[in-house]
Each structure stands twice: as structure tokens, then as C-alpha cells.
Design a protein around this motif. Structure first.
Motif, PDB file in Angstrom:
ATOM      1  N   SER A  24      37.446  26.825  44.547  1.00 22.17           N
ATOM      2  CA  SER A  24      37.394  28.008  43.703  1.00 22.17           C
ATOM      3  C   SER A  24      37.425  29.287  44.536  1.00 22.17           C
ATOM      4  O   SER A  24      38.098  30.264  44.206  1.00 22.17           O
ATOM      5  N   ALA A  25      36.714  29.269  45.645  1.00 18.47           N
ATOM      6  CA  ALA A  25      36.662  30.479  46.483  1.00 18.47           C
ATOM      7  C   ALA A  25      37.984  30.691  47.214  1.00 18.47           C
ATOM      8  O   ALA A  25      38.500  31.803  47.302  1.00 18.47           O
ATOM      9  N   VAL A  26      38.536  29.602  47.737  1.00 19.71           N
ATOM     10  CA  VAL A  26      39.782  29.716  48.500  1.00 19.71           C
ATOM     11  C   VAL A  26      40.948  29.845  47.529  1.00 19.71           C
ATOM     12  O   VAL A  26      41.200  28.946  46.735  1.00 19.71           O
ATOM     13  N   GLY A  29      43.289  35.137  47.139  1.00 23.50           N
ATOM     14  CA  GLY A  29      42.472  36.139  47.839  1.00 23.50           C
ATOM     15  C   GLY A  29      42.469  35.908  49.346  1.00 23.50           C
ATOM     16  O   GLY A  29      42.449  36.856  50.119  1.00 23.50           O
ATOM     17  N   ASN A  30      42.505  34.648  49.756  1.00 18.54           N
ATOM     18  CA  ASN A  30      42.451  34.348  51.191  1.00 18.54           C
ATOM     19  C   ASN A  30      43.818  34.419  51.852  1.00 18.54           C
ATOM     20  O   ASN A  30      43.950  34.913  52.965  1.00 18.54           O
ATOM     21  N   ILE A  31      44.820  33.873  51.166  1.00 13.45           N
ATOM     22  CA  ILE A  31      46.099  33.684  51.856  1.00 13.45           C
ATOM     23  C   ILE A  31      47.085  34.809  51.537  1.00 13.45           C
ATOM     24  O   ILE A  31      47.929  35.155  52.330  1.00 13.45           O
ATOM     25  N   ILE A 103      40.090  38.185  32.336  1.00 12.88           N
ATOM     26  CA  ILE A 103      41.015  39.195  32.880  1.00 12.88           C
ATOM     27  C   ILE A 103      41.586  38.750  34.230  1.00 12.88           C
ATOM     28  O   ILE A 103      42.781  38.869  34.487  1.00 12.88           O
ATOM     29  N   ILE A 104      40.698  38.213  35.100  1.00 18.80           N
ATOM     30  CA  ILE A 104      41.212  37.774  36.405  1.00 18.80           C
ATOM     31  C   ILE A 104      42.262  36.689  36.209  1.00 18.80           C
ATOM     32  O   ILE A 104      43.351  36.750  36.777  1.00 18.80           O
ATOM     33  N   TYR A 105      41.907  35.711  35.377  1.00 20.42           N
ATOM     34  CA  TYR A 105      42.836  34.596  35.180  1.00 20.42           C
ATOM     35  C   TYR A 105      44.193  35.103  34.670  1.00 20.42           C
ATOM     36  O   TYR A 105      45.247  34.615  35.070  1.00 20.42           O
ATOM     37  N   ILE A 228      33.635  40.294  48.105  1.00 20.44           N
ATOM     38  CA  ILE A 228      33.186  39.921  46.758  1.00 20.44           C
ATOM     39  C   ILE A 228      34.262  39.108  46.040  1.00 20.44           C
ATOM     40  O   ILE A 228      34.005  38.062  45.451  1.00 20.44           O
ATOM     41  N   PHE A 229      35.501  39.589  46.140  1.00 18.72           N
ATOM     42  CA  PHE A 229      36.599  38.902  45.457  1.00 18.72           C
ATOM     43  C   PHE A 229      36.793  37.509  46.023  1.00 18.72           C
ATOM     44  O   PHE A 229      36.930  36.531  45.288  1.00 18.72           O
ATOM     45  N   SER A 230      36.790  37.421  47.347  1.00 16.08           N
ATOM     46  CA  SER A 230      37.107  36.147  47.971  1.00 16.08           C
ATOM     47  C   SER A 230      36.035  35.091  47.721  1.00 16.08           C
ATOM     48  O   SER A 230      36.333  33.913  47.575  1.00 16.08           O
ATOM     49  N   LEU A 231      34.774  35.522  47.676  1.00 17.82           N
ATOM     50  CA  LEU A 231      33.709  34.542  47.440  1.00 17.82           C
ATOM     51  C   LEU A 231      33.512  34.271  45.942  1.00 17.82           C
ATOM     52  O   LEU A 231      32.626  33.523  45.556  1.00 17.82           O
ATOM     53  N   GLY A 234      30.062  37.499  41.126  1.00 17.94           N
ATOM     54  CA  GLY A 234      29.966  38.446  40.021  1.00 17.94           C
ATOM     55  C   GLY A 234      30.881  38.118  38.848  1.00 17.94           C
ATOM     56  O   GLY A 234      31.136  38.978  38.012  1.00 17.94           O
ATOM     57  N   ALA A 235      31.385  36.893  38.795  1.00 17.46           N
ATOM     58  CA  ALA A 235      32.260  36.530  37.685  1.00 17.46           C
ATOM     59  C   ALA A 235      31.725  35.307  36.939  1.00 17.46           C
ATOM     60  O   ALA A 235      32.442  34.667  36.187  1.00 17.46           O
ATOM     61  N   GLY A 236      30.464  34.987  37.191  1.00 16.21           N
ATOM     62  CA  GLY A 236      29.851  33.873  36.472  1.00 16.21           C
ATOM     63  C   GLY A 236      30.293  32.511  36.983  1.00 16.21           C
ATOM     64  O   GLY A 236      29.846  31.459  36.510  1.00 16.21           O
ATOM     65  N   LEU A 237      31.183  32.545  37.972  1.00 12.01           N
ATOM     66  CA  LEU A 237      31.727  31.295  38.460  1.00 12.01           C
ATOM     67  C   LEU A 237      30.689  30.433  39.160  1.00 12.01           C
ATOM     68  O   LEU A 237      30.596  29.233  38.951  1.00 12.01           O
ATOM     69  N   LEU A 238      29.897  31.103  39.985  1.00 13.70           N
ATOM     70  CA  LEU A 238      28.908  30.326  40.736  1.00 13.70           C
ATOM     71  C   LEU A 238      27.726  29.941  39.856  1.00 13.70           C
ATOM     72  O   LEU A 238      27.034  28.968  40.124  1.00 13.70           O
ATOM     73  N   SER A 326      38.911  26.769  38.340  1.00 13.70           N
ATOM     74  CA  SER A 326      37.516  27.197  38.225  1.00 13.70           C
ATOM     75  C   SER A 326      37.383  28.376  37.262  1.00 13.70           C
ATOM     76  O   SER A 326      36.404  28.486  36.522  1.00 13.70           O
ATOM     77  N   LEU A 327      38.391  29.250  37.252  1.00 16.22           N
ATOM     78  CA  LEU A 327      38.334  30.377  36.306  1.00 16.22           C
ATOM     79  C   LEU A 327      38.353  29.850  34.872  1.00 16.22           C
ATOM     80  O   LEU A 327      37.592  30.299  34.010  1.00 16.22           O
ATOM     81  N   LEU A 328      39.234  28.871  34.638  1.00 17.46           N
ATOM     82  CA  LEU A 328      39.324  28.316  33.293  1.00 17.46           C
ATOM     83  C   LEU A 328      38.029  27.583  32.930  1.00 17.46           C
ATOM     84  O   LEU A 328      37.569  27.648  31.788  1.00 17.46           O
ATOM     85  N   LEU A 390      34.282  45.319  37.459  1.00 19.84           N
ATOM     86  CA  LEU A 390      33.567  44.234  36.792  1.00 19.84           C
ATOM     87  C   LEU A 390      32.850  43.283  37.750  1.00 19.84           C
ATOM     88  O   LEU A 390      31.704  42.907  37.505  1.00 19.84           O
ATOM     89  N   MET A 391      33.508  42.917  38.859  1.00 19.46           N
ATOM     90  CA  MET A 391      32.825  41.983  39.767  1.00 19.46           C
ATOM     91  C   MET A 391      31.628  42.633  40.463  1.00 19.46           C
ATOM     92  O   MET A 391      30.544  42.043  40.494  1.00 19.46           O
ATOM     93  N   PRO A 392      31.770  43.855  41.011  1.00 18.52           N
ATOM     94  CA  PRO A 392      30.569  44.493  41.571  1.00 18.52           C
ATOM     95  C   PRO A 392      29.463  44.705  40.518  1.00 18.52           C
ATOM     96  O   PRO A 392      28.283  44.511  40.809  1.00 18.52           O
TER      97      PRO A 392
HETATM   98  N1  PHE Z   1      37.980  33.892  45.092  1.00 21.99           N
HETATM   99  C1  PHE Z   1      39.257  33.796  44.483  1.00 21.99           C
HETATM  100  C2  PHE Z   1      40.316  34.025  45.545  1.00 21.99           C
HETATM  101  O1  PHE Z   1      39.997  34.359  46.658  1.00 21.99           O
HETATM  102  C3  PHE Z   1      39.416  34.812  43.376  1.00 21.99           C
HETATM  103  C4  PHE Z   1      38.396  34.702  42.293  1.00 21.99           C
HETATM  104  C5  PHE Z   1      37.589  35.744  41.960  1.00 21.99           C
HETATM  105  C6  PHE Z   1      38.248  33.531  41.590  1.00 21.99           C
HETATM  106  C7  PHE Z   1      36.630  35.639  40.976  1.00 21.99           C
HETATM  107  C8  PHE Z   1      37.296  33.411  40.598  1.00 21.99           C
HETATM  108  C9  PHE Z   1      36.494  34.471  40.286  1.00 21.99           C
HETATM  109  O2  PHE Z   1      41.471  33.864  45.296  1.00 21.99           O
END
Ligand code: PHE
Length: 454
Positions: A24-26, A29-31, A103-105, A228-231, A234-238, A326-328, A390-392
């Protein structure tokens, strides 16, 4: 507080749970995002700051979200109802988190769709022999095309739904357990290839030699935002994945592992990209088009370029899909537990909504370009709204809830597995959560709103 993990069917193994969280984190955002932002802000110095934000700020907030998820055993909103039944206001954090994921999805699925198209293009060698300007034109005309990118976005949404419909064990865990090791392996292959190119020294020194002169205030904020985005904070994911974590697991070490893997993949992406970019005399600071315009150029010039192009875009597509899954899941679990729909119908309905919103995002890059919200296209508005606000806000709310509202003993009890884990880190974790994180997040939000964060 009992979890209902038996009936909900959590992960069957520790490896499965961690692989899914890393998956979910990777992601893009990373690549896709990390290398171009690091490139824009001058490499080394940006990366040093990024590491400080990931481990100093990100990890404690991640642990905090896990605490909420595991203690309640519920979705991102239901969690607050279980933990603070008398204070309905906190449910707002959960609703916000679900909206953030929607929104992210939506915009993420568009870029993820491009990665499928580019995998296809590399397989058919569609960009071979093209000049740099032709590659750029091909990219622009593809993303502005009225329906092609929407078809790929639809395919991505479909594939994501097919995994999530299977549930956590039979869908997500099975899929990520296979895909994540493959992803790491491809990444290592690409790094070896890049490091054996003549520009490797130049690329590595760009990436790791800190030139603090290049780092502006905007760069500092970009580093925080990117962490924040990469981890996925703040999106309820964790919170959602935390609700599946087993009682006996050590959440602190899990979060360190997830953050380290996420950071390692981002750095490896830099190592795979920059030496190659320097070898062929291209610009490391080409922004969001780095991966879709600069890299195809690199592959065209490289021996066995097509093979490495396929590997790279498969890697990007896999990273994207483990994230969209993971977003879904955040949204579907909310629909299942709060609106009481079956998982199958919840997945289908949610996916259709996302497909429609994503199609709008895609169209806003071409056909609907002139339709803007406060000067932003729909696509940019979604990106900016989530990453800058929204994430912050979600992360800040979590830190205030845990640090100032929820009982300290309960937080510590959950982190320490009822006192069985004894480490000095617990105190530091709580201190950051209560004092440091809210201050830093408020700074991000204010500067972001003033437009300094870009
Ligand atoms: N962390 C994901 C990425 O690096 C993006 C993401 C943000 C996913 C918030 C879920 C929630 O691509």
C-alpha cells in the motif's frame, strides 16, 4: 476492547499483513513522484530531509493510526465510534479519511492506467526509434485522448476490484505476497543495470551528495508532503489495515519495517533512474514527465532497452495496483461495515463510482481542460486537495485525538501489547505524537494554504 478480527477474517500471517501494508505504501509515490521531486529540489539535501521526516514524524503517526485500527477492530470511521462512543464528532475524521481515499483513488487510477498503457507500449516496442520530441508528443496526445486513457483507467479499476472482492485473505494477502517480492526483485535488477552504466557516478552523486544551496523552503515542505503521501498517512489506510493486525504483533517494528521498505524502494527508484538519465545526457529535473518522457528516451538509447523498459513499466504498474487495492479496501470496508452492504456489491458500486470520477480526472487533462476549479483542472484539484490539505488534516486530527483526547494509558497499553513490549521508543513515540507532530503538521497546512508549498 475486543476486535472482531475472527469474523472479519484478518491476515493469516505476519508476512501477509506486512507485505500488504508495504504494498500500500509503495506506489506511484515512490517510483514516479519521489524521483522527480528529488530531482527538482536538487537531490541529496532533499533526501536527507526526507529521511528525517519519514522516521522522525511519519513512523510515530503510522503507529498511532495502527493503534486506532487494532484497538477498535473497525473501518476508518467505525473505529472512532468504538473507541469514543460518546463523542460523535470524531467520526468526522473517519468520514474525511474515506473521502480522501475516494479522491486519491480517482486521480491515482488515471496515472496507474497510464502505467498499463506504457507496459503495453514497451511490449510492442511502440516508442522505439522515436526522437525525444516525438516521445513527448506521444505522451501528451495519449493523456489528452478522449477515451484511450479512460479505457486503461477502467482496466486498472477492474483489476483492483477483482482482487478486493476476494477479501483480505483470499484477495489482498494472496496477491501482495506474490507481487511484493517480484517488485523488489525487478527493482534490484534495474538498479544493477543502471549502476553499470557510464553515468552512474554522476547520477549517484546527484542523488546522495547534499547540496544545501539547492534546497528552498518549498523544498522542505515538499519533503514533508512527500513523506506523508508516500507512507499513506492521514487517509485512514493504516487504521483500516491496523484493524486486521493481530494482537500479538509488534506494531512499532512493523511500522519501522514498512517505512524502511517504502524509503528503500524510493531510493532504489532514484538509483535506477538518475545514473541512466545522466548517462544519456538528459535532465534529471523534468518534473512529472520524468518517467513517461525522459525514461523511454533512456531505454531507446540503451542496449536491450526494450527488455528494461518492460521491466520498469511492469514494476510501476504492480506498485500502482498494490496501492489502489489498499485505497479501495478502505472505502469498501467502510461501505460493508457502515452501510451494511455485502463485500461483492460494495466493491462493484465503489469501483463504478471511482471509474466515473477517474474518467472526469482523465478528461480534465484534454477535452475538459478549460473546466477548472479555482484555476486547477479537476485532476490537479484532486491531487492538490489531498496531498496539501486532506492528508495533513487527517494526520493532524489523528495526533490530536491520540495525544490530547484519548487516554494516554490506553494508547501506551495498545502500543506495548498490554505492557509486554518494553522499549524506550514508546516514550519518544508518544512525545512526538502529542507535541512535535501537531506543530509540524500545522506548519505544513498553513504554508500549504498560503501557496508556498506549491
Ligand atoms: N503511498 C501511496 C504511494 O506512494 C499513495 C497513497 C496515499 C496511497 C494515501 C494510499 C493513501 O503511491
Amino acid at each position: 476492547m475486543s476486535t472482531n478480527s475472527e469474523q472479519r477474517g484478518g491476515f493469516t500471517s505476519y508476512f501477509g499483513a506486512v507485505a500488504a501494508a508495504v504494498g500500500s505504501a509503495v506506489g506511484l509515490g515512490n517510483i514516479w513522484r519521489f524521483p522527480y521531486i528529488a530531482g527538482e529540489y536538487g537531490g541529496g539535501a532533499f533526501i536527507m530531509l526526507y529521511l528525517i521526516f519519514v522516521f522522525g514524524l511519519g513512523v510515530p503517526i503510522m503507529i498511532g493510526e495502527f493503534v486506532i485500527g487494532r484497538r477498535s477492530g473497525r473501518n476508518a470511521m467505525g473505529a472512532f465510534r468504538v473507541l469514543s462512543p460518546k463523542h460523535k464528532g470524531w467520526l468526522g475524521i473517519g468520514i474525511l479519511a474515506v473521502i480522501t481515499c475516494v479522491i486519491i483513488y480517482s486521480f491515482y487510477s488515471v496515472v496507474a492506467g497510464w502505467t498499463i498503457e506504457y507496459t503495453w507500449l514497451s511490449c510492442t516496442n511502440g516508442l522505439a526509434g522515436k526522437e525525444a520530441s516525438e516521445i513527448s508528443e506521444a505522451f501528451t496526445s495519449f493523456i489528452q485522448h478522449p477515451y484511450l486513457p479512460i479505457l486503461f483507467q477502467g482496466l486498472l479499476v477492474f483489476l483492483t476490484g477483482a482482487v478486493v472482492i476476494g477479501g483480505v485473505q483470499k484477495g489482498i494477502e494472496k496477491f501482495t505476497k506474490i507481487v511484493m517480492p517480484v517488485l523488489f526483485f525487478i527493482m534490484l535488477l534495474l538498479c544493477v543495470r543502471s549502476l553499470t552504466l557510464p553515468g552512474s557516478k554522476e547520477g549517484m552523486s546527484f542523488l546522495f551528495k547534499p547540496e544545501f544551496g539547492n534546497l528552498t523552503a518549498t523544498g522542505v515542505l515538499a519533503a514533508m508532503g512527500q513523506a506523508i503521501f508516500s507512507l499513506s498517512i492521514g487517509a485512514g489506510l493504516l487504521i483500516t489495515y491496523g484493524s486486521y493486525v493481530r494482537k500479538e504483533d509488534n506494531m512499532m517494528s512493523s511500522c519501522f519495517f514498512i517505512a524502511s521498505s517504502d524509503t528503500a524502494i524510493a531510493l532504489l527508484a532514484g538509483i535506477a533512474i538518475f545514473p541512466a538519465v545522466f548517462t544519456f545526457g538528459l535532465s534529471p529535473a523534468s518534473g512529472p514527465s520524468l518517467v513517461f518522457e525522459t525514461l523511454p528516451n533512456v531505454f531507446n538509447n540503451m542496449p536491450m532497452g526494450q527488455f528494461f523498459a518492460i521491466l520498469f513499466f511492469v514494476l510501476l504498474a504492480l506498485a500502482a495496483i498494490t496501492t489502489t487495492i489498499s485505497l479501495l479496501e478502505v472505502i469498501v470496508l467502510w461501505v460493508v461495515e457502515e452501510l451494511h452492504l455485502k463485500r461483492t456489491s460494495a466493491t462493484i458500486i465503489t469501483s463504478l463510482v471511482i471509474f466515473a470520477l477517474g474518467a472526469l480526472c482523465s478528461l480534465s487533462l484534454g477535452t475538459l481542460k478549460d473546466f477548472t476549479i479555482l484555476g486547477y483542472t479537476f485532476f490537479d484539484a484532486c491531487d492538490k486537495l489531498t496531498a496539501t490539505y486532506l492528508m495533513p488534516i487527517g494526520a493532524l486530527a489523528v495526533t490530536i485525538y491520540l495525544g490530547w483526547f484519548y487516554k494516554k494509558e490506553d494508547v501506551l497499553d495498545e502500543v506495548s501489547n498490554h505492557g509486554t513490549l518494553k522499549t524506550w521508543y514508546i516514550k519518544l513515540f508518544y512525545f512526538v505524537l502529542r507535541y512535535i507532530a501537531p506543530i509540524v503538521l500545522t506548519v505544513i497546512l498553513i504554508t500549504g494554504s498560503l501557496g508556498i508549498a506549491g
